[in-house]
Write a protein that holds these residues in place. Structure first.
Motif, PDB file in Angstrom:
ATOM      1  N   ASN A 281      21.113   6.892  14.986  1.00 32.62           N
ATOM      2  CA  ASN A 281      20.146   6.270  14.084  1.00 32.62           C
ATOM      3  C   ASN A 281      20.905   5.535  12.999  1.00 32.62           C
ATOM      4  O   ASN A 281      21.897   6.064  12.473  1.00 32.62           O
TER       5      ASN A 281
ATOM      6  N   LYS B 170      17.290   2.896  16.444  1.00 33.66           N
ATOM      7  CA  LYS B 170      17.744   4.099  17.158  1.00 33.66           C
ATOM      8  C   LYS B 170      18.105   3.724  18.584  1.00 33.66           C
ATOM      9  O   LYS B 170      17.344   3.024  19.258  1.00 33.66           O
TER      10      LYS B 170
ATOM     11  N   TYR C 127      14.905   1.959  20.122  1.00 34.21           N
ATOM     12  CA  TYR C 127      13.706   2.081  19.293  1.00 34.21           C
ATOM     13  C   TYR C 127      13.933   1.312  17.998  1.00 34.21           C
ATOM     14  O   TYR C 127      15.036   1.318  17.451  1.00 34.21           O
TER      15      TYR C 127
ATOM     16  N   TYR D  48      15.441  -2.429   9.033  1.00 37.32           N
ATOM     17  CA  TYR D  48      14.922  -1.861  10.278  1.00 37.32           C
ATOM     18  C   TYR D  48      15.563  -0.488  10.504  1.00 37.32           C
ATOM     19  O   TYR D  48      16.764  -0.322  10.257  1.00 37.32           O
ATOM     20  N   ASP D  49      14.760   0.457  10.983  1.00 38.98           N
ATOM     21  CA  ASP D  49      15.304   1.727  11.463  1.00 38.98           C
ATOM     22  C   ASP D  49      15.616   1.554  12.943  1.00 38.98           C
ATOM     23  O   ASP D  49      14.695   1.453  13.761  1.00 38.98           O
TER      24      ASP D  49
ATOM     25  N   GLU E 194      21.960  10.434  20.405  1.00 33.92           N
ATOM     26  CA  GLU E 194      21.226   9.305  19.846  1.00 33.92           C
ATOM     27  C   GLU E 194      21.876   8.916  18.536  1.00 33.92           C
ATOM     28  O   GLU E 194      22.445   9.754  17.825  1.00 33.92           O
TER      29      GLU E 194
ATOM     30  N   GLU F  68      19.152   5.664  22.127  1.00 36.78           N
ATOM     31  CA  GLU F  68      19.233   6.952  22.797  1.00 36.78           C
ATOM     32  C   GLU F  68      20.029   6.752  24.086  1.00 36.78           C
ATOM     33  O   GLU F  68      19.705   5.862  24.879  1.00 36.78           O
TER      34      GLU F  68
ATOM     35  N   LYS G  75      20.130   2.419   9.648  1.00 37.72           N
ATOM     36  CA  LYS G  75      19.307   1.387   9.018  1.00 37.72           C
ATOM     37  C   LYS G  75      20.070   0.062   9.060  1.00 37.72           C
ATOM     38  O   LYS G  75      21.277   0.036   8.776  1.00 37.72           O
TER      39      LYS G  75
ATOM     40  N   ASP H  50      11.998   1.051  14.241  1.00 35.34           N
ATOM     41  CA  ASP H  50      10.944   1.612  13.381  1.00 35.34           C
ATOM     42  C   ASP H  50      10.058   2.593  14.156  1.00 35.34           C
ATOM     43  O   ASP H  50       8.832   2.603  14.021  1.00 35.34           O
ATOM     44  N   GLY H  51      10.699   3.398  14.990  1.00 35.24           N
ATOM     45  CA  GLY H  51       9.983   4.454  15.696  1.00 35.24           C
ATOM     46  C   GLY H  51       9.292   4.025  16.976  1.00 35.24           C
ATOM     47  O   GLY H  51       8.741   4.857  17.679  1.00 35.24           O
ATOM     48  N   THR H  52       9.314   2.727  17.293  1.00 39.64           N
ATOM     49  CA  THR H  52       8.656   2.236  18.505  1.00 39.64           C
ATOM     50  C   THR H  52       9.699   1.895  19.562  1.00 39.64           C
ATOM     51  O   THR H  52      10.678   1.218  19.274  1.00 39.64           O
ATOM     52  N   LYS H  53       9.446   2.353  20.787  1.00 39.55           N
ATOM     53  CA  LYS H  53      10.363   2.034  21.876  1.00 39.55           C
ATOM     54  C   LYS H  53      10.237   0.560  22.251  1.00 39.55           C
ATOM     55  O   LYS H  53       9.127   0.073  22.481  1.00 39.55           O
TER      56      LYS H  53
END
Ligand SMILES: [Ca+2]
Length: 541
Positions: A102, A171, A182, A168-169, A100, A173, A104, A184-187
């Motif tokens: 990650n 990610k 993802y 924005y964060d 994955e 995978e 910003k 900001d932590g939301t898929k």
């Protein structure tokens, strides 16, 4: 769909004006929809380790500039692409197959959409995936470059939902052939695609100026499976106020209604429409069996059943549940004598209705992705006791054939509107594995606030049902009959937020199609492009 007038005449509806910006139309016009299958977190990763980290306080010695202008500015990476230009910087090391990434992302300015993305499985200039902010105009999307030609393969979030001036964060995978994004932590989206098997990872910018910071690439090591791997579709059951899958995970059913007129009266009962629904993010489609529309009766027509078979199989193939809905009643016309006169129907047609459900339950026995919504919007019941007896008869008939299937019982009224769940408080249906369904439209509520929406739900005893362990799903909802008004966007967002905050089990928007004569279509066209109403629904699927 609820017909507001008690005279049960078929209403004419005002036209909904659909306005799409020319930019949006252009982008959507170029999209290629591939068949995609979402993964819903089927693999548990027990160990991870960091392959590479960079906070951009040093030089770009670990990076290869493939194209464009890339600089370090105050501890951030800055990439600037001109209009219609895609630029790329690649991490120089190898990352393997499962990882994955990650990072910003901050889009400073954009000439079209704010676009800052991760590139991965990069083989050459024109062969790789890219995934992240603003792709194809969506909040987040995945694109696939093959020999220099890009196509959209998954997306999530609304059009034009990505903004400049926001960190924005992001990610991504990458696990075997499952690619997931993802923010900001939301898929936001996920797709299974096998085009590119391996390659480099990097950062890419399109028609924008973007800061990146804090890149981290982590290796994923799948744990040894100790149980069957959960799949996206499994047999559902009702457990207290929740829907659970066979692995015990809570499931929210979020999707759209698909009306008989579209798949029988019109030629839109095609696999492509189910692919569009899936790409919107639906995991359920409520297929309306509108008996009056079928000459000779639904169950006597092999062509109709064949069409149902196809749609049920396409939903399964694309990992969506199906709610088969007994929608209004047969032997009539749209304004006919049985519409919303359930008591009369129960006297005249009940045996045929039971036969209809016996036929369906037999035909689809063991198809784990189907739920049965027994009768739509029952009104004019006269007495509740008779209705309760009939509903139990129907459930018992279906269960004698397919014991584990969920049956859906809707709100009702012994008179005219409004319907409610009063009956369950006073004389419960008293059958296991029943999901209760309510319908709500903007005009039911006194205003567009969450308070007004909750007040209407409370009047109809939705909150009582939750507190007393009954599971509620919203089989239909939508804005004003005549289409969107100035309050509709707020009402729709508040309604769906209330559902998500208060513990309801999802919702199904009325309705998939383009027709304006019966109001509120979700589509701008049959190529899967959303109307203004549909764009809001997409945000919440
Ligand atoms: Ca930094």
């Amino acid at each position: 769909m609820l017909w507001k007038d008690s005279s049960r005449t078929f209403l004419s509806f005002a036209f909904l004006t659909l306005i799409l910006s020319s930019a949006t139309s252009l982008v959507l016009g170029l999209q290629q929809y591939n068949t995609s299958i979402s993964s819903h977190g089927g693999i548990d990763y027990s160990t991870t380790d960091v392959i590479f980290k960079d906070d951009f306080r040093g030089a770009l010695s670990n990076w290869i500039i493939e194209s464009g202008a890339w600089t370090i500015e105050n501890g951030k990476l800055h990439g600037t692409a001109s209009d219609n230009q895609r630029i790329m910087i690649l991490y120089g090391g190898e990352v393997g197959k499962g990882y994955e990434i990650n990072v910003k992302v901050y889009v400073i300015s954009a000439m079209k959409f704010p676009e800052g993305q991760i590139a991965f499985r990069y083989d050459s200039t024109g062969n790789y995936y890219f995934a992240g902010i603003g792709a194809y105009g969506y909040k987040a999307a995945i694109g696939n470059f093959i020999d220099g030609k890009a196509s959209l393969i998954a997306y999530g979030g609304g059009l034009e939902a990505a903004k400049t001036g926001v960190w924005y964060d992001l990610k991504v995978e990458v696990s075997a052939s499952t690619l997931t994004v993802y923010v900001d932590g939301t898929k936001f989206c996920s797709v299974v695609d096998t085009t590119h098997k391996t390659g480099k990872v990097g950062l890419t910018v399109y028609s924008s100026s973007v800061y990146y910071d804090d890149v981290e690439i982590t290796r994923l090591s799948p744990a040894e499976p100790t149980q069957p791997t959960p799949t996206s579709i499994s047999r559902l059951h009702v457990e207290g106020a929740q829907i659970k899958d066979q692995f015990g995970r809570r499931v929210y059913l979020k999707g759209v209604n698909f009306d008989t007129a579209e798949f029988w009266g019109r030629p839109y009962g095609t696999e492509q429409q189910f692919i569009y629904m899936k790409n919107w993010g639906c995991n359920v489609v409520r297929i309306v069996i509108e008996c009056w529309a079928i000459e000779g009766g639904v169950m006597n027509n092999p062509s109709f059943l064949q069409r149902l078979d196809n749609m049920i199989s396409w939903a399964e193939k694309h990992e969506m549940y199906v709610v088969l809905d007994g929608w209004h009643l047969s032997g009539s016309t749209p304004s006919g004598i049985y519409r919303h006169n359930t008591a009369k129907y129960m006297v005249d047609k009940w045996d045929a209705w039971i036969t209809q459900w016996r036929t369906l339950a037999t035909r689809y026995k063991g198809r784990i992705h189907i739920l049965y919504d027994l009768i739509n919007e029952p009104l004019q019941l006269g007495t509740y006791a008779n209705y309760q007896r009939k509903i139990r008869q129907c459930i018992d008939t279906i269960r004698s054939i397919d014991p584990e299937v969920i049956c859906i019982v809707e709100e009702c009224s012994i008179g005219d509107w409004p319907t409610s769940f009063d009956f369950e408080q006073n004389a419960p249906i008293n059958r296991d594995n029943v999901l209760f369904s309510g319908h709500i439209y903007q005009w039911f509520t006194s205003s567009n606030t969450k308070e007004a929406i909750r007040s209407r739900m409370s009047q109809a005893k939705w909150d009582w049902m939750l507190r007393n362990g009954r599971a509620i799903w919203v089989g239909e909802f939508g804005p004003q009959e005549a289409g969107m008004d100035v309050n509709s966007p707020t009402w729709l967002r508040n309604f769906m937020n209330v559902c998500n905050e208060d513990g309801y089990n999802g919702y199904s928007a009325w309705r998939w199609g383009t027709r304006t004569e019966t109001s509120m279509p979700l589509l701008a066209d049959w190529n899967g492009n959303p109307s203004d109403y549909g764009k809001i629904i997409q945000e919440f699927l």
